[in-house]
Design a protein around this motif. Structure first.
Motif, PDB file in Angstrom:
ATOM      1  N   ALA A 183       7.939 -52.397  26.295  1.00  0.00           N
ATOM      2  CA  ALA A 183       6.963 -53.258  25.622  1.00  0.00           C
ATOM      3  C   ALA A 183       7.264 -54.730  25.881  1.00  0.00           C
ATOM      4  N   MET A 184       8.533 -55.104  25.809  1.00  0.00           N
ATOM      5  CA  MET A 184       8.926 -56.491  26.065  1.00  0.00           C
ATOM      6  C   MET A 184       8.613 -56.896  27.504  1.00  0.00           C
TER       7      MET A 184
ATOM      8  N   LYS B 217      15.224 -58.602   9.110  1.00  0.00           N
ATOM      9  CA  LYS B 217      14.437 -59.810   9.379  1.00  0.00           C
ATOM     10  C   LYS B 217      12.982 -59.645   8.963  1.00  0.00           C
ATOM     11  N   SER B 218      12.634 -58.462   8.492  1.00  0.00           N
ATOM     12  CA  SER B 218      11.259 -58.161   8.057  1.00  0.00           C
ATOM     13  C   SER B 218      10.234 -58.397   9.159  1.00  0.00           C
ATOM     14  N   ASN B 219      10.633 -58.136  10.406  1.00  0.00           N
ATOM     15  CA  ASN B 219       9.654 -58.249  11.489  1.00  0.00           C
ATOM     16  C   ASN B 219       9.431 -56.898  12.167  1.00  0.00           C
ATOM     17  N   ILE B 220       9.588 -55.842  11.363  1.00  0.00           N
ATOM     18  CA  ILE B 220       9.230 -54.496  11.798  1.00  0.00           C
ATOM     19  C   ILE B 220       8.702 -53.746  10.586  1.00  0.00           C
ATOM     20  N   GLU B 221       7.745 -52.870  10.814  1.00  0.00           N
ATOM     21  CA  GLU B 221       7.249 -52.004   9.744  1.00  0.00           C
ATOM     22  C   GLU B 221       7.040 -50.609  10.306  1.00  0.00           C
ATOM     23  N   LYS B 222       7.110 -49.618   9.418  1.00  0.00           N
ATOM     24  CA  LYS B 222       6.872 -48.231   9.819  1.00  0.00           C
ATOM     25  C   LYS B 222       5.581 -47.737   9.184  1.00  0.00           C
ATOM     26  N   THR B 223       4.723 -47.145   9.997  1.00  0.00           N
ATOM     27  CA  THR B 223       3.579 -46.420   9.454  1.00  0.00           C
ATOM     28  C   THR B 223       3.964 -44.943   9.366  1.00  0.00           C
ATOM     29  N   GLU B 224       3.185 -44.185   8.631  1.00  0.00           N
ATOM     30  CA  GLU B 224       3.479 -42.757   8.472  1.00  0.00           C
ATOM     31  C   GLU B 224       2.646 -41.905   9.432  1.00  0.00           C
ATOM     32  N   PHE B 225       2.446 -42.392  10.661  1.00  0.00           N
ATOM     33  CA  PHE B 225       1.681 -41.635  11.649  1.00  0.00           C
ATOM     34  C   PHE B 225       2.499 -40.491  12.249  1.00  0.00           C
ATOM     35  N   CYS B 226       3.835 -40.570  12.120  1.00  0.00           N
ATOM     36  CA  CYS B 226       4.746 -39.547  12.651  1.00  0.00           C
ATOM     37  C   CYS B 226       4.568 -39.351  14.159  1.00  0.00           C
ATOM     38  N   LYS B 227       4.476 -40.479  14.876  1.00  0.00           N
ATOM     39  CA  LYS B 227       4.391 -40.487  16.334  1.00  0.00           C
ATOM     40  C   LYS B 227       5.500 -41.369  16.890  1.00  0.00           C
ATOM     41  N   ASN B 228       5.907 -41.100  18.117  1.00  0.00           N
ATOM     42  CA  ASN B 228       6.860 -41.983  18.782  1.00  0.00           C
ATOM     43  C   ASN B 228       6.072 -43.015  19.583  1.00  0.00           C
ATOM     44  N   ALA B 229       5.653 -44.056  18.880  1.00  0.00           N
ATOM     45  CA  ALA B 229       4.841 -45.111  19.487  1.00  0.00           C
ATOM     46  C   ALA B 229       5.069 -46.413  18.732  1.00  0.00           C
ATOM     47  N   ILE B 230       4.927 -47.521  19.454  1.00  0.00           N
ATOM     48  CA  ILE B 230       5.070 -48.839  18.834  1.00  0.00           C
ATOM     49  C   ILE B 230       3.970 -49.766  19.331  1.00  0.00           C
TER      50      ILE B 230
ATOM     51  N   ALA C 287      -0.385 -58.518  22.131  1.00  0.00           N
ATOM     52  CA  ALA C 287       0.346 -57.300  21.777  1.00  0.00           C
ATOM     53  C   ALA C 287       0.214 -56.254  22.873  1.00  0.00           C
ATOM     54  N   VAL C 288       1.085 -55.254  22.782  1.00  0.00           N
ATOM     55  CA  VAL C 288       1.029 -54.102  23.679  1.00  0.00           C
ATOM     56  C   VAL C 288       1.422 -52.863  22.879  1.00  0.00           C
ATOM     57  N   ARG C 289       0.808 -51.739  23.201  1.00  0.00           N
ATOM     58  CA  ARG C 289       1.185 -50.475  22.554  1.00  0.00           C
ATOM     59  C   ARG C 289       1.860 -49.579  23.586  1.00  0.00           C
ATOM     60  N   VAL C 290       2.999 -49.023  23.186  1.00  0.00           N
ATOM     61  CA  VAL C 290       3.757 -48.106  24.036  1.00  0.00           C
ATOM     62  C   VAL C 290       3.924 -46.796  23.279  1.00  0.00           C
ATOM     63  N   ALA C 291       3.491 -45.700  23.887  1.00  0.00           N
ATOM     64  CA  ALA C 291       3.592 -44.381  23.256  1.00  0.00           C
ATOM     65  C   ALA C 291       4.314 -43.426  24.195  1.00  0.00           C
ATOM     66  N   LEU C 292       5.102 -42.540  23.617  1.00  0.00           N
ATOM     67  CA  LEU C 292       5.825 -41.556  24.415  1.00  0.00           C
ATOM     68  C   LEU C 292       4.837 -40.630  25.122  1.00  0.00           C
ATOM     69  N   ASN C 293       5.072 -40.415  26.410  1.00  0.00           N
ATOM     70  CA  ASN C 293       4.229 -39.526  27.203  1.00  0.00           C
ATOM     71  C   ASN C 293       4.313 -38.105  26.636  1.00  0.00           C
TER      72      ASN C 293
ATOM     73  N   LEU D 292       8.058 -41.903  31.227  1.00  0.00           N
ATOM     74  CA  LEU D 292       8.380 -41.775  29.805  1.00  0.00           C
ATOM     75  C   LEU D 292       7.221 -42.123  28.882  1.00  0.00           C
ATOM     76  N   PHE D 293       6.390 -43.095  29.290  1.00  0.00           N
ATOM     77  CA  PHE D 293       5.460 -43.694  28.330  1.00  0.00           C
ATOM     78  C   PHE D 293       4.043 -43.862  28.857  1.00  0.00           C
ATOM     79  N   LYS D 294       3.132 -43.983  27.896  1.00  0.00           N
ATOM     80  CA  LYS D 294       1.804 -44.534  28.139  1.00  0.00           C
ATOM     81  C   LYS D 294       1.856 -45.975  27.627  1.00  0.00           C
ATOM     82  N   ILE D 295       1.606 -46.929  28.509  1.00  0.00           N
ATOM     83  CA  ILE D 295       1.725 -48.347  28.158  1.00  0.00           C
ATOM     84  C   ILE D 295       0.351 -49.001  28.292  1.00  0.00           C
ATOM     85  N   SER D 296      -0.113 -49.607  27.220  1.00  0.00           N
ATOM     86  CA  SER D 296      -1.434 -50.234  27.248  1.00  0.00           C
ATOM     87  C   SER D 296      -1.397 -51.546  28.017  1.00  0.00           C
TER      88      SER D 296
END
Length: 201
Positions: free
Chosen positions: A33-34, A76-89, A99-105, A150-154
């Motif tokens: 993502a970076m 640092k309060s610069n991350i949050e978790k949603t309850e989607f239960c997916k390996n994606a950020i 922004a960019v979204r990265v999800a596990l393939n 490994l990933f699907k990267i937007s």
């Protein structure tokens, strides 16, 4: 493996407490993502991460890898978790509002979920008790795969992120005496109290 990435992997396992496949997948997701955003690891709050990991499932360790890679941490309060239960950020460049979204393939993840490591975990074996000859090849494979395996990267997209302003204003709870910052103050019978005391009968 590049020396910098190798150092991050060592830092990750020391922080995380055990070796497993999900944590290095989170590390790789954060790094990918970076790279796509063209940003460096956050020293403070330059980045914000929305992690879809959720809780109470087989691959929650993913989020620790994300924290180590990106510098987005709960402290640092610069991350949050949603309850989607997916390996994606979704990783956000706060200043540029990009922004960019990265999800596990899914194909890669399905293979991992059929591994001996996951079978042992599902049977109740703790991760630190799983033999290195089972877990190490999984980690090595993750660390040598290209991002596109490994990933699907937007593509990079606009994200109108509004950062919550931090506060230095505090109060002493008029019930328990503990210090509480203003976002956590509640009024109870005309007194300023913390959330815990507010919820007491």
């Amino acid at each position: 493996m590049e020396k910098g990435v190798e150092n991050l992997l060592e830092m990750l396992f020391e922080f995380h407490g055990h070796k497993c496949p999900a944590a290095p997948l989170g590390l790789r997701a954060g790094l990918a993502a970076m790279k796509r955003l063209g940003v460096e690891r956050a020293a403070n709050k330059e980045l914000y991460c929305i992690c879809e990991t959720g809780s109470a499932h087989a691959t929650m360790c993913f989020v620790d890898g994300v924290q180590v890679a990106t510098g987005c941490t709960f402290g640092k309060s610069n991350i949050e978790k949603t309850e989607f239960c997916k390996n994606a950020i979704t990783l956000i460049d706060v200043k540029r509002k990009k922004a960019v979204r990265v999800a596990l393939n899914p194909e890669f993840q399905k293979k991992g979920l059929q591994s001996e490591f996951v079978r042992l975990r599902a049977s109740g074996v703790e991760p630190q008790n799983i033999a290195p000859e089972i877990v190490n090849p999984l980690i090595d494979n993750i660390m040598r795969q290209p991002d596109e395996v490994l990933f699907k990267i937007s593509d990079v997209f606009d994200y109108d992120f509004k950062q919550r302003k931090g506060t230095f204003k505090w109060y002493e709870c008029e019930e328990c005496g503990e210090i509480v910052f203003e976002h956590g103050v509640r009024l109870k019978d005309g007194r300023k109290v913390c959330c815990g005391c507010y919820e007491k009968e």
